[in-house]
Design a protein around this motif. Sequence first.
Motif, short mmCIF file in Angstrom:
data_model
loop_
_atom_site.label_atom_id
_atom_site.label_comp_id
_atom_site.label_asym_id
_atom_site.label_seq_id
_atom_site.Cartn_x
_atom_site.Cartn_y
_atom_site.Cartn_z
N ASP A 78 0.29 -0.65 0.17
CA ASP A 78 0.15 -0.40 0.33
C ASP A 78 0.68 1.04 0.04
OD1 ASP A 78 -2.02 -1.45 -0.14
OD2 ASP A 78 -2.45 -1.39 1.89
N PHE A 79 2.22 1.11 0.66
CA PHE A 79 3.20 2.88 0.59
C PHE A 79 3.48 2.49 -0.51
CE2 PHE A 79 6.43 4.68 1.28
CZ PHE A 79 6.71 5.58 2.43
N MET A 80 3.79 1.69 -1.47
CA MET A 80 4.75 1.88 -2.50
C MET A 80 3.50 2.57 -3.36
SD MET A 80 7.58 0.70 -2.51
CE MET A 80 8.04 0.03 -4.35
N GLN A 81 2.48 1.23 -3.04
CA GLN A 81 1.24 2.33 -4.51
C GLN A 81 0.66 3.81 -4.25
OE1 GLN A 81 0.13 0.43 -6.64
NE2 GLN A 81 -0.50 1.61 -7.73
N GLN A 82 0.90 4.18 -3.27
CA GLN A 82 0.30 4.91 -2.85
C GLN A 82 1.64 6.71 -3.06
OE1 GLN A 82 -1.75 4.96 1.40
NE2 GLN A 82 -2.65 3.38 1.03
N ARG A 83 2.79 6.40 -2.67
CA ARG A 83 3.54 6.94 -2.07
C ARG A 83 3.84 6.93 -3.76
NH1 ARG A 83 5.12 9.13 2.84
NH2 ARG A 83 6.36 10.29 1.78
N LEU A 84 3.96 6.28 -4.41
CA LEU A 84 5.32 5.91 -5.55
C LEU A 84 4.70 5.92 -6.76
CD1 LEU A 84 8.48 6.31 -5.67
CD2 LEU A 84 8.78 3.85 -6.10
N PHE A 85 3.80 4.68 -6.50
CA PHE A 85 3.37 4.05 -8.26
C PHE A 85 2.45 5.10 -8.73
CE2 PHE A 85 4.44 -0.88 -6.69
CZ PHE A 85 6.27 -0.02 -7.32
N ASP A 86 1.16 4.94 -8.10
CA ASP A 86 0.05 6.04 -8.32
C ASP A 86 0.98 7.81 -8.45
OD1 ASP A 86 -1.89 4.29 -8.24
OD2 ASP A 86 -2.69 4.64 -6.27
N PRO A 87 1.74 8.22 -7.99
CA PRO A 87 2.39 9.86 -8.60
C PRO A 87 2.22 9.75 -9.17
CG PRO A 87 2.27 9.15 -5.66
CD PRO A 87 1.64 7.44 -6.44
N LEU A 88 3.58 8.98 -9.74
CA LEU A 88 4.54 8.73 -10.54
C LEU A 88 3.72 8.11 -12.04
CD1 LEU A 88 8.04 6.98 -8.95
CD2 LEU A 88 7.70 9.54 -10.63
N GLY A 89 2.20 7.66 -11.65
CA GLY A 89 1.54 7.14 -12.67
C GLY A 89 1.95 6.16 -13.50
N MET A 90 2.51 4.94 -12.59
CA MET A 90 3.08 3.77 -12.50
C MET A 90 1.68 3.03 -12.78
SD MET A 90 6.66 4.24 -11.57
CE MET A 90 7.34 1.86 -11.69
N HIS A 91 0.89 2.95 -13.57
CA HIS A 91 -0.32 2.34 -13.13
C HIS A 91 -0.07 1.02 -13.97
CE1 HIS A 91 -2.08 6.54 -12.18
NE2 HIS A 91 -1.97 6.62 -13.81
N ASP A 92 0.69 0.32 -14.62
CA ASP A 92 0.99 -0.62 -14.85
C ASP A 92 2.30 -1.30 -14.15
OD1 ASP A 92 -0.84 -1.49 -17.01
OD2 ASP A 92 0.19 -0.83 -18.56
#
Length: 385
Positions: free
Chosen positions: A211-225
Amino acid sequence: MLNRAAFACLSCLVFVCSQITLLSAAPPDSAVSVLQPFVDREELAGAVALVAGKEGILATETVGFADIANQKKMPPDAMFWIASQSKGMTATAVMMLVDEGKISLDDPVEKYLPEFRGQMVVVEEDENHRLLKKPDHPVTIREVLSHMSGLPFKSAVEVPTLDALPLATAVRSYAMTPLQTQPGTHYQYSNAGINTAARIIEVVTGKPYEDFMQQRLFDPLGMHDTTFWPDESQVARLAKSYRPDASKKHLVEFPLTQLSYPLTNRTNRYPMPAGGLFSTAQDTAKFCQMLLNEGELNGHRYLSKAAFKELTSRQTPASVKQSYGLGLSVGPDWFGHGGAHATNMEVHPEQGIVIIWMVQHGGFPGKGAQAKNKFRDWALQRFGK
């Protein structure tokens, strides 16, 4: 002696020849001409090869097949198991907590994970006995992120796959395993170390690592895949993995034996911080662009410049030959990481470019392993400063 007319003609000829030399030395506009011969010789199944600058994508090249048997061409948005490229992303998340003052790189791991208190180190061992002693100092966060902790690659209970245990359970097994070397003295490539750092994220933030990775890194960077659990549509885009057949002349498909199936299963498959991520060339490029910009992308700062410098600077001492930062390999003018199935990402700060190489290979026939370097050379010559 040459008269003026002859001298002028000679000078003109020299100029023309020099221009021909320059033109012949220029790289082709597309890397396909460089890579296609590897596919034609069945030394490379297929690849997505991408170059990015600080502000955007400079080139995306595709060659070969995502699925040879079905003659499915490699699409630009193909999914790949990026394996150990996950390490740099996990280390970046840890450095966010360093920036926030919640942890320090030189804190002992046992400060956050008390199960590591009393961990011993092996000082003598043969088939008949094992001698343990207290280590010179407790393992630190810096050491688990730089493979200098003495922890093994994995523990004995991480079988048959690397994603079969909850993170807390896996890390507890590392704490019960004696260190192989004194902390800070030897380089031992260790999934266990990176996973341990990820568990600290959970303890400090109170959030599941994923969840931390998704919320703090992947979602903000737009790494949706980018995900530990590709959904059905993403699995349909997953490139098949290939390796040499028995003759070493042809390619044969093989499964991801390090992971459990089905890959979509969120119940019995767990996130593996040291090597469990799936991604695309475009998503991985976004992460690398952020690092190329020293921790910032599109107006959002993910890491302070100080944290970025720690992440991407050599942490291993001069006494070891391996040059490693925090979750990233570090070269003289680049940093990045590869994955178990031959994916690779490199950031070249002085050249101002990111080079992403996405394939799924457990080995190559012939000269197939040279394709990555051929693409790198093309990218540096075509887009480097």
